[in-house]
Write a protein that holds these residues in place. Structure first.
Motif, short mmCIF file in Angstrom:
data_model
loop_
_atom_site.label_atom_id
_atom_site.label_comp_id
_atom_site.label_asym_id
_atom_site.label_seq_id
_atom_site.Cartn_x
_atom_site.Cartn_y
_atom_site.Cartn_z
N ARG A 1 -19.13 -85.12 13.75
CA ARG A 1 -18.25 -84.03 12.81
C ARG A 1 -16.80 -83.99 13.34
NH1 ARG A 1 -22.99 -81.11 12.39
NH2 ARG A 1 -21.96 -79.56 13.86
N GLY A 2 -16.54 -83.88 14.58
CA GLY A 2 -15.28 -83.76 15.20
C GLY A 2 -14.47 -85.15 15.07
N LEU A 3 -15.19 -86.09 15.38
CA LEU A 3 -14.74 -87.60 15.22
C LEU A 3 -14.23 -87.70 14.02
CD1 LEU A 3 -13.80 -90.28 16.81
CD2 LEU A 3 -16.19 -90.79 16.30
N ALA A 4 -15.20 -87.60 12.92
CA ALA A 4 -14.68 -87.81 11.56
C ALA A 4 -13.59 -86.98 10.99
CB ALA A 4 -16.10 -87.55 10.64
N ARG A 5 -13.49 -85.80 11.52
CA ARG A 5 -12.05 -84.84 11.04
C ARG A 5 -11.01 -85.41 11.47
NH1 ARG A 5 -14.72 -80.58 12.07
NH2 ARG A 5 -14.23 -80.40 14.43
N LYS B 1 -12.05 -88.97 8.19
CA LYS B 1 -13.03 -89.76 7.19
C LYS B 1 -14.18 -88.75 7.05
CE LYS B 1 -12.15 -94.22 8.86
NZ LYS B 1 -12.39 -95.58 9.41
N SER B 2 -15.16 -88.99 6.28
CA SER B 2 -16.36 -88.19 5.92
C SER B 2 -17.43 -89.09 6.54
CB SER B 2 -16.51 -88.05 4.41
OG SER B 2 -15.46 -87.69 3.65
N PHE B 3 -18.16 -88.03 7.02
CA PHE B 3 -19.70 -88.52 7.75
C PHE B 3 -20.85 -87.59 7.11
CE2 PHE B 3 -22.40 -89.17 11.72
CZ PHE B 3 -22.81 -90.50 11.30
N ARG C 1 -21.81 -90.84 2.88
CA ARG C 1 -21.31 -91.69 3.56
C ARG C 1 -21.74 -91.81 4.96
NH1 ARG C 1 -18.57 -88.25 1.08
NH2 ARG C 1 -17.18 -88.95 -0.77
N PRO C 2 -22.88 -92.59 5.39
CA PRO C 2 -23.58 -92.46 6.49
C PRO C 2 -23.18 -93.24 7.58
CG PRO C 2 -24.74 -93.61 4.77
CD PRO C 2 -23.75 -93.28 4.13
N CYS C 3 -21.95 -94.11 7.31
CA CYS C 3 -21.59 -94.79 8.34
C CYS C 3 -20.22 -94.59 8.78
CB CYS C 3 -21.46 -96.37 8.12
SG CYS C 3 -22.92 -97.15 7.33
N LEU C 4 -19.89 -94.10 10.02
CA LEU C 4 -18.41 -94.03 10.47
C LEU C 4 -17.92 -94.93 11.41
CD1 LEU C 4 -16.25 -91.78 10.75
CD2 LEU C 4 -17.83 -90.78 12.62
N GLU C 5 -16.72 -95.45 11.20
CA GLU C 5 -16.07 -96.28 12.18
C GLU C 5 -14.63 -95.69 12.34
OE1 GLU C 5 -16.11 -100.31 11.91
OE2 GLU C 5 -17.02 -100.24 9.92
N ASP D 1 -28.73 -90.63 8.86
CA ASP D 1 -29.72 -90.75 7.59
C ASP D 1 -28.68 -90.91 6.58
OD1 ASP D 1 -28.76 -87.96 8.17
OD2 ASP D 1 -30.50 -87.51 6.68
N PRO D 2 -29.35 -91.48 5.46
CA PRO D 2 -30.45 -92.38 5.37
C PRO D 2 -30.50 -93.77 5.96
CG PRO D 2 -29.18 -92.42 3.37
CD PRO D 2 -28.40 -91.71 4.16
N VAL D 3 -29.39 -94.29 6.64
CA VAL D 3 -29.24 -95.54 7.20
C VAL D 3 -30.30 -95.94 8.40
CG1 VAL D 3 -27.62 -97.22 8.11
CG2 VAL D 3 -27.00 -95.73 6.46
#
Length: 109
Positions: free
Chosen positions: A58-62, A66-68, A72-76, A90-92
């Motif tokens: 969550r911290g990395l996405a923030r 980006k959303s995670f 939006r189950p994929c974060l890059e 989930d659900p990936v």
């Protein structure tokens, strides 16, 4: 070099992120941490508690803006030094979240 603010997010594995020999880190569940120093991945005696991993992501996405979430189950995310973070939830994946970190190859001159 990975900034201290990012290392703080990933405290359970920061020793591997600080080690210049480690090229990749994979967290595949709370008790399944792998590192690769160039000779293939090997399991290491580390753990990453599930709630801590979720909080880290969550911290990395923030920080990446980006959303995670389930929609939006994929974060890059990529750092300025070229370090890439890829996470799935989930659900990936059903065992997730799963985190992969790849650092750029060191430059030789």
């Amino acid at each position: 070099m990975i900034p201290a603010s990012i290392l703080e997010l990933f405290a359970p594995i920061d020793a591997y992120l600080r080690d210049p020999m480690v090229q990749r880190v994979l967290v595949d569940g709370p008790d399944r941490v792998f590192v690769d120093t160039g000779d293939g991945p090997r399991r290491v005696p580390s753990s990453y508690p599930l709630e801590a991993l979720k909080k880290s992501l969550r911290g990395l996405a923030r920080r990446a803006g980006k959303s995670f979430d389930q929609d939006r189950p994929c974060l890059e995310a990529m750092l300025k030094d070229g370090t890439r973070f890829i996470a799935l939830r989930d659900p990936v994946v059903t065992v997730g979240p799963v985190l992969g970190i790849a650092r750029p190859a060191p430059h030789t001159t």
